[in-house]
Design an enzyme around this catalytic site. Structure first.
Site, PDB file in Angstrom:
ATOM      1  CG  ASP A 117      -2.321 -25.671  27.806  1.00 11.09           C
ATOM      2  OD1 ASP A 117      -2.561 -25.583  26.586  1.00 11.09           O
ATOM      3  OD2 ASP A 117      -1.591 -26.556  28.277  1.00 11.09           O
ATOM      4  NE  ARG A 142      -4.008  -1.871   2.328  1.00  8.63           N
ATOM      5  CZ  ARG A 142      -4.051  -3.192   2.317  1.00  8.63           C
ATOM      6  NH1 ARG A 142      -2.928  -3.865   2.472  1.00  8.63           N
ATOM      7  NH2 ARG A 142      -5.185  -3.836   2.157  1.00  8.63           N
TER       8      ARG A 142
END
Length: 563
Positions: free
Chosen positions: A529, A291
């Site tokens: 976790d 861009r």
């Protein structure tokens, strides 16, 4: 042009290189436009202006946007010089964006000159459609190949409320003119936001029955100033499920290697549907886009905040070779993928109107909600995370000295409560939990640098899934059809803690507090976790019900500050 040889020296992603090597049609390709993961950038988006004739509530921050002085914007000759350079290096598609590109007076001249560039196959425009019907015949004659039109509501009053301007019928006229002039498909960009236009999904999809349209549903994305809120994002899967309920025979179409949209078609319909899944299922691995902003900065990633000024290099009198070296260095620094939706929402980036991304018009219903004192990964709950005391607000509250557990029978044996005699009502419950991390694990989670990946995304999905399995996990809970579940996060920098809030809603005969508590608990376990490889000194604490409403007795937990 500097070409890559078939060894792709310096490219670290062997899999990506091998995949690209198998396509002989795209070899050779410029080394300057090839990144370290083998991605070849043959698609350039150029913003022609920061100005727009709409005032979309999503696009401009509440305080407005300070426009770049005219002298600091790219001139026509600078736009064409950069376009020529990129096309020489292998770019074969250019899209003109804004702001609103069709308000730039020389847009026809720019397209005419772009059409003369050898090797440029496609010239496209993304527009809000306001001036399209009037300009399109000349745009087509100048060489415009593709059109994307932004439209977020088919209800005129809602459209005008969103964009703060009249013009719905002019946009629809522009769409019809594009069809009349033979553009096929005409692409309609629709950003879907919960509470605004998700109720129009089926109406938009029905447009493709008799018209050669590709309606592209876009997940709401975070940009500077638009106060992105995860609760407002409607995911691709949710949109797809809703549409499939109406048209169960919806077929997925084969996509090209670098296509951003997942495309579908209802058999017998003239047009098709697309889904842009930037948030829930990114397509960074096949990204081929670069861009250039209206003020001449090169952005290699829409969600990245690093930019390099090609305008300044041009105006310093640099040669093409020097420009290419700077472009190549920027492309070479492009990351493998963006940071994930939660991290993106915290990054400093331009407002969308100053980037030149697709023109999305979306409404922030509660943009003015106070976000408390802590950094927020994405906007959420008005409940304090520092609950210190609790009181119950219960209608018709009575003191029952002979209170009994409801899940036991007269003999004290476990039994499920019979709720068959109750009337269904809308019931909501909110629960929260806190995960205290050490400073290292907290920093890695906040910056999305954990080895296992985006911990908050995984934990959020785990919590939602767990809420739907509550009756399986907890034996005497009733299986409930959940109308909605959300899991959101506050990040407490001071305490190095993640504060989780889970909200569940159902229309049924019994409450959803267990579903909310299960969602909060499993989300917390998942955060543990995801972070345990860094440290096991993690504490899950303060799992509690915050509120429940809609049943015989409501419950609200308040902090001391609120009392």
């Amino acid at each position: 042009m500097l070409f890559l040889n078939q060894s792709f020296a310096g490219i670290s992603s062997a899999g990506a290189s091998e995949s690209l090597l198998r396509d002989d049609s795209i070899l050779p390709f410029s080394a300057f436009l090839t990144d370290n993961f083998g991605r070849r950038h043959n698609y350039l988006r150029i913003s022609l202006t920061e100005k727009c004739n709409f005032r979309c509530q999503y696009c401009m921050p509440e305080e407005g946007v300070k426009l770049t002085p005219r002298g600091q914007l790219l001139s026509t000759s600078e736009v064409l010089t950069l376009a020529r350079l990129f096309v020489q290096e292998g770019v074969d598609k250019i899209r003109l964006t804004g702001g609103e590109p069709l308000i730039r007076p020389d847009v026809l001249h720019i397209i005419t000159q772009l059409r003369k560039l050898e090797g440029l196959k496609t010239i496209a425009v993304t527009t809000n459609g306001m001036n399209l019907a009037r300009l399109l015949p000349n745009l087509k004659e100048a060489g415009l190949d593709l059109i994307n039109i932004s439209l977020d509501s088919l209800v005129p009053a809602k459209f005008e409320f969103i964009v703060r301007r009249k013009g719905f019928h002019k946009v629809m006229e522009g769409i019809e003119k594009a069809i009349e002039l033979g553009y096929s498909p005409v692409k309609i960009n629709c950003v879907v936001m919960r509470g605004l236009n998700e109720d129009e999904l089926l109406d938009f999809a029905a447009l493709t029955e008799k018209k050669p349209l590709e309606v592209r549903f876009i997940e709401y994305m975070p940009f500077d100033g638009n106060k992105w809120n995860f609760k407002k994002m409607v995911s691709y899967q949710e949109m797809l499920d809703r549409i499939r309920q109406k048209w169960p025979d919806l077929e997925m179409l084969q996509a090209g290697q670098t296509d951003t949209a997942k495309t579908f078609k209802v058999p017998g319909f003239k047009g098709q549907l697309g889904f842009i899944t930037s948030m829930s299922d990114h397509f960074c691995g096949s990204c081929n886009r670069l861009r250039i902003t209206a003020d001449g900065n090169l952005k290699v990633c829409l969600f990245g905040n690093s930019e390099v000024s090609l305008r300044d290099v041009l105006r310093s009198g640099a040669s093409d070779e020097e420009l290419l070296q700077i472009i190549g260095a920027a492309v070479g620094r492009k990351k493998k993928q963006h940071a994930g939706m939660f991290s993106i929402s915290q990054m400093k980036n331009r407002p969308m109107i100053l980037i030149g991304a697709p023109v999305f018009c979306t409404l922030l219903i509660d943009a003015k909600i106070n976000q408390r004192n802590h950094p927020v990964r994405f906007c959420h709950s008005q409940n304090s995370s520092k609950d210190a005391s609790c009181k119950e607000s219960e209608s018709n509250q009575t003191t029952d000295l002979k209170a009994q557990l409801t899940h036991t029978d007269a003999q004290g044996r476990a039994a499920m409560v019979d709720v068959g005699g109750k009337l269904p009502t809308c019931r909501t419950a909110i629960a929260c939990a806190t995960v205290s991390l050490g400073p290292t694990a907290f920093r890695l989670l906040r910056d999305n640098q954990l080895a296992k990946g985006d911990a908050l995304t995984v934990a959020q999905l785990a919590g939602i899934m767990a809420s739907k399995q509550t009756s399986t996990l907890i034996p005497l809970c009733h299986p409930l059809p959940l109308d909605h579940t959300s899991v959101t996060f506050h990040l407490d920098e001071l305490l190095n803690a993640v504060i989780i809030t889970a909200t569940c809603r159902t229309t049924g005969r019994t409450g959803v507090e267990m579903e909310a508590l299960t969602a909060a608990s499993v989300t917390a376990l998942t955060v543990y976790d995801m972070c345990k490889a860094v440290s096991h000194d993690i504490i899950i604490t303060d799992i509690k019900l915050v509120s429940k409403t809609g049943g015989k007795k409501d419950f609200h937990r308040h902090s001391k500050q609120e009392e």
